[in-house]
Design a protein around this motif. Structure first.
Motif, PDB file in Angstrom:
ATOM      1  N   LEU A  41      -5.574   9.903  -5.262  1.00  0.00           N
ATOM      2  CA  LEU A  41      -6.743   9.427  -4.758  1.00  0.00           C
ATOM      3  C   LEU A  41      -7.101   8.810  -4.012  1.00  0.00           C
ATOM      4  O   LEU A  41      -8.392   8.294  -3.769  1.00  0.00           O
ATOM      5  CB  LEU A  41      -6.489   8.148  -6.446  1.00  0.00           C
ATOM      6  N   THR A  42      -6.011   8.439  -3.316  1.00  0.00           N
ATOM      7  CA  THR A  42      -5.953   7.030  -2.223  1.00  0.00           C
ATOM      8  C   THR A  42      -6.562   8.487  -0.880  1.00  0.00           C
ATOM      9  O   THR A  42      -7.640   7.625  -0.114  1.00  0.00           O
ATOM     10  CB  THR A  42      -4.925   7.038  -1.554  1.00  0.00           C
ATOM     11  N   GLY A  43      -6.807   9.525  -1.045  1.00  0.00           N
ATOM     12  CA  GLY A  43      -6.876  10.671   0.596  1.00  0.00           C
ATOM     13  C   GLY A  43      -8.670  10.988  -0.156  1.00  0.00           C
ATOM     14  O   GLY A  43      -9.306  11.312   0.581  1.00  0.00           O
ATOM     15  N   ARG A  44      -9.335  10.222  -1.516  1.00  0.00           N
ATOM     16  CA  ARG A  44     -10.451  10.123  -1.653  1.00  0.00           C
ATOM     17  C   ARG A  44     -10.683   9.315  -1.440  1.00  0.00           C
ATOM     18  O   ARG A  44     -12.079   8.767  -1.964  1.00  0.00           O
ATOM     19  CB  ARG A  44     -11.094  11.094  -3.563  1.00  0.00           C
ATOM     20  N   GLY A  45      -9.500   8.228  -1.164  1.00  0.00           N
ATOM     21  CA  GLY A  45     -10.638   6.329  -0.363  1.00  0.00           C
ATOM     22  C   GLY A  45     -10.859   5.436  -2.189  1.00  0.00           C
ATOM     23  O   GLY A  45     -11.477   5.039  -1.794  1.00  0.00           O
ATOM     24  N   ILE A  46     -10.244   6.252  -2.872  1.00  0.00           N
ATOM     25  CA  ILE A  46     -10.305   5.078  -4.407  1.00  0.00           C
ATOM     26  C   ILE A  46      -9.135   4.501  -4.762  1.00  0.00           C
ATOM     27  O   ILE A  46      -7.666   4.737  -4.527  1.00  0.00           O
ATOM     28  CB  ILE A  46      -9.693   6.582  -5.770  1.00  0.00           C
ATOM     29  N   PRO A  47      -9.595   3.325  -4.456  1.00  0.00           N
ATOM     30  CA  PRO A  47      -7.976   2.655  -4.025  1.00  0.00           C
ATOM     31  C   PRO A  47      -7.561   2.810  -5.608  1.00  0.00           C
ATOM     32  O   PRO A  47      -7.977   2.721  -5.923  1.00  0.00           O
ATOM     33  CB  PRO A  47      -8.529   1.181  -4.131  1.00  0.00           C
ATOM     34  N   VAL A  48      -5.815   2.210  -5.170  1.00  0.00           N
ATOM     35  CA  VAL A  48      -5.144   2.471  -6.864  1.00  0.00           C
ATOM     36  C   VAL A  48      -4.271   1.098  -6.868  1.00  0.00           C
ATOM     37  O   VAL A  48      -3.761   0.543  -6.222  1.00  0.00           O
ATOM     38  CB  VAL A  48      -3.745   3.056  -6.404  1.00  0.00           C
ATOM     39  N   VAL A  49      -4.416   0.284  -8.117  1.00  0.00           N
ATOM     40  CA  VAL A  49      -3.934  -0.501  -9.058  1.00  0.00           C
ATOM     41  C   VAL A  49      -2.504  -0.013  -9.981  1.00  0.00           C
ATOM     42  O   VAL A  49      -2.408   0.812 -10.867  1.00  0.00           O
ATOM     43  CB  VAL A  49      -4.381  -1.581  -9.155  1.00  0.00           C
ATOM     44  N   LEU A  50      -1.515  -0.671  -9.887  1.00  0.00           N
ATOM     45  CA  LEU A  50      -0.188   0.120 -10.433  1.00  0.00           C
ATOM     46  C   LEU A  50      -0.146  -0.634 -12.026  1.00  0.00           C
ATOM     47  O   LEU A  50      -0.456  -2.299 -11.441  1.00  0.00           O
ATOM     48  CB  LEU A  50       0.685   0.709 -10.734  1.00  0.00           C
ATOM     49  N   THR A  51      -0.690  -0.183 -13.224  1.00  0.00           N
ATOM     50  CA  THR A  51      -0.506  -1.011 -14.249  1.00  0.00           C
ATOM     51  C   THR A  51       0.823  -0.549 -15.222  1.00  0.00           C
ATOM     52  O   THR A  51       1.490   0.210 -15.367  1.00  0.00           O
ATOM     53  CB  THR A  51      -1.756  -1.141 -15.420  1.00  0.00           C
ATOM     54  N   SER A  52       2.238  -2.321 -15.920  1.00  0.00           N
ATOM     55  CA  SER A  52       2.940  -1.732 -16.239  1.00  0.00           C
ATOM     56  C   SER A  52       3.810  -2.512 -17.093  1.00  0.00           C
ATOM     57  O   SER A  52       3.029  -3.515 -16.648  1.00  0.00           O
ATOM     58  CB  SER A  52       3.897  -1.388 -15.319  1.00  0.00           C
ATOM     59  N   GLY A  53       4.331  -2.732 -18.331  1.00  0.00           N
ATOM     60  CA  GLY A  53       4.886  -3.853 -18.488  1.00  0.00           C
ATOM     61  C   GLY A  53       5.613  -4.263 -17.651  1.00  0.00           C
ATOM     62  O   GLY A  53       6.367  -5.479 -18.419  1.00  0.00           O
ATOM     63  N   TYR A  54       6.586  -3.357 -16.433  1.00  0.00           N
ATOM     64  CA  TYR A  54       7.226  -4.228 -16.222  1.00  0.00           C
ATOM     65  C   TYR A  54       7.414  -4.358 -14.837  1.00  0.00           C
ATOM     66  O   TYR A  54       6.326  -3.800 -14.155  1.00  0.00           O
ATOM     67  CB  TYR A  54       8.439  -3.082 -16.111  1.00  0.00           C
ATOM     68  N   ASP A  55       7.124  -5.632 -14.400  1.00  0.00           N
ATOM     69  CA  ASP A  55       6.621  -6.543 -13.241  1.00  0.00           C
ATOM     70  C   ASP A  55       7.628  -6.029 -12.194  1.00  0.00           C
ATOM     71  O   ASP A  55       7.572  -7.306 -11.469  1.00  0.00           O
ATOM     72  CB  ASP A  55       6.121  -8.038 -13.423  1.00  0.00           C
ATOM     73  N   ASP A  56       8.501  -5.208 -11.928  1.00  0.00           N
ATOM     74  CA  ASP A  56       9.482  -4.611 -10.832  1.00  0.00           C
ATOM     75  C   ASP A  56       9.430  -3.705  -9.639  1.00  0.00           C
ATOM     76  O   ASP A  56       9.598  -2.929 -10.373  1.00  0.00           O
ATOM     77  CB  ASP A  56      11.483  -4.504 -11.841  1.00  0.00           C
ATOM     78  N   PRO A  95      -0.779  -2.563  -4.789  1.00  0.00           N
ATOM     79  CA  PRO A  95      -0.908  -3.418  -5.618  1.00  0.00           C
ATOM     80  C   PRO A  95      -0.473  -3.145  -7.315  1.00  0.00           C
ATOM     81  O   PRO A  95      -1.178  -2.065  -7.792  1.00  0.00           O
ATOM     82  CB  PRO A  95      -2.376  -4.086  -5.864  1.00  0.00           C
ATOM     83  N   ARG A  96      -0.401  -4.211  -8.107  1.00  0.00           N
ATOM     84  CA  ARG A  96       0.085  -3.750  -9.460  1.00  0.00           C
ATOM     85  C   ARG A  96      -0.281  -4.831 -10.118  1.00  0.00           C
ATOM     86  O   ARG A  96      -0.431  -6.496  -9.983  1.00  0.00           O
ATOM     87  CB  ARG A  96       1.714  -3.169  -9.904  1.00  0.00           C
ATOM     88  N   ILE A  97      -0.642  -5.030 -11.675  1.00  0.00           N
ATOM     89  CA  ILE A  97      -0.707  -5.829 -12.524  1.00  0.00           C
ATOM     90  C   ILE A  97       0.011  -5.427 -13.577  1.00  0.00           C
ATOM     91  O   ILE A  97      -0.169  -4.261 -13.654  1.00  0.00           O
ATOM     92  CB  ILE A  97      -2.079  -5.881 -12.591  1.00  0.00           C
ATOM     93  N   SER A  98       0.695  -6.483 -14.197  1.00  0.00           N
ATOM     94  CA  SER A  98       1.656  -6.138 -15.582  1.00  0.00           C
ATOM     95  C   SER A  98       0.659  -6.668 -17.232  1.00  0.00           C
ATOM     96  O   SER A  98      -0.471  -7.501 -16.820  1.00  0.00           O
ATOM     97  CB  SER A  98       2.610  -7.644 -15.278  1.00  0.00           C
ATOM     98  N   LYS A  99       1.212  -5.542 -17.917  1.00  0.00           N
ATOM     99  CA  LYS A  99       0.568  -5.921 -18.981  1.00  0.00           C
ATOM    100  C   LYS A  99       1.818  -7.243 -19.558  1.00  0.00           C
ATOM    101  O   LYS A  99       2.597  -7.353 -19.245  1.00  0.00           O
ATOM    102  CB  LYS A  99       1.173  -4.778 -19.918  1.00  0.00           C
TER     103      LYS A  99
END
Length: 133
Positions: free
Chosen positions: A81-96, A108-112
């Motif tokens: 994805l990043t190689g295609r120029g698409i920035p990624v944000v990870l989502t998870s129930g864990y903020d660790d 970058p990440r955002i917690s559930k």
């Protein structure tokens, strides 16, 4: 003539989430802030297929990827994805971040559960200005 600045409301965001209620909630929040949702997709393989189609269907401005989709981690497709120029944000129930492989802890990440204000901020900071991420 300068191009008008893009806003959060102009973003096309790929959503990868395998829990249907969470996906619906995330999709509703993104729609409420004006984003166009691509997906949601529920598997790692679908992420790749959607990324490959982006040249035909229109550019994707960013991706919100649940770390674990049906027992399979998304880390194997992040580089594509990043190689295609698409920035990624990870989502998870864990903020660790220490729970993620070292090579991906900087993402970058955002917690559930998601908060609309936090979602807007992360979309603006990462997808509108990927160099800031």
């Amino acid at each position: 003539m300068t191009q008008p600045s893009k806003s959060v409301a102009d973003l096309r965001i790929l959503v990868a989430e395998d829990e249907s209620l969470i996906a619906l909630d995330l999709e509703a929040m993104l729609a409420a802030i004006g984003c166009e949702v691509v997906g949601p997709v529920g598997s790692v393989d679908e992420i790749v297929r959607v990324a490959e189609r982006q040249e035909v269907d229109g550019a994707i401005d960013g991706a919100l990827l649940d770390v674990n989709l049906r027992g399979r981690q998304v880390f194997e497709v992040v580089s594509e994805l990043t190689g295609r120029g698409i920035p990624v944000v990870l989502t998870s129930g864990y903020d660790d971040a220490s729970l993620f492989p070292a090579a991906f802890r900087h993402l970058p990440r955002i917690s559930k559960p998601f908060n609309e204000a936090a979602l807007r901020r992360v979309c603006a900071s990462v997808f509108l200005d990927p160099k800031a991420a």
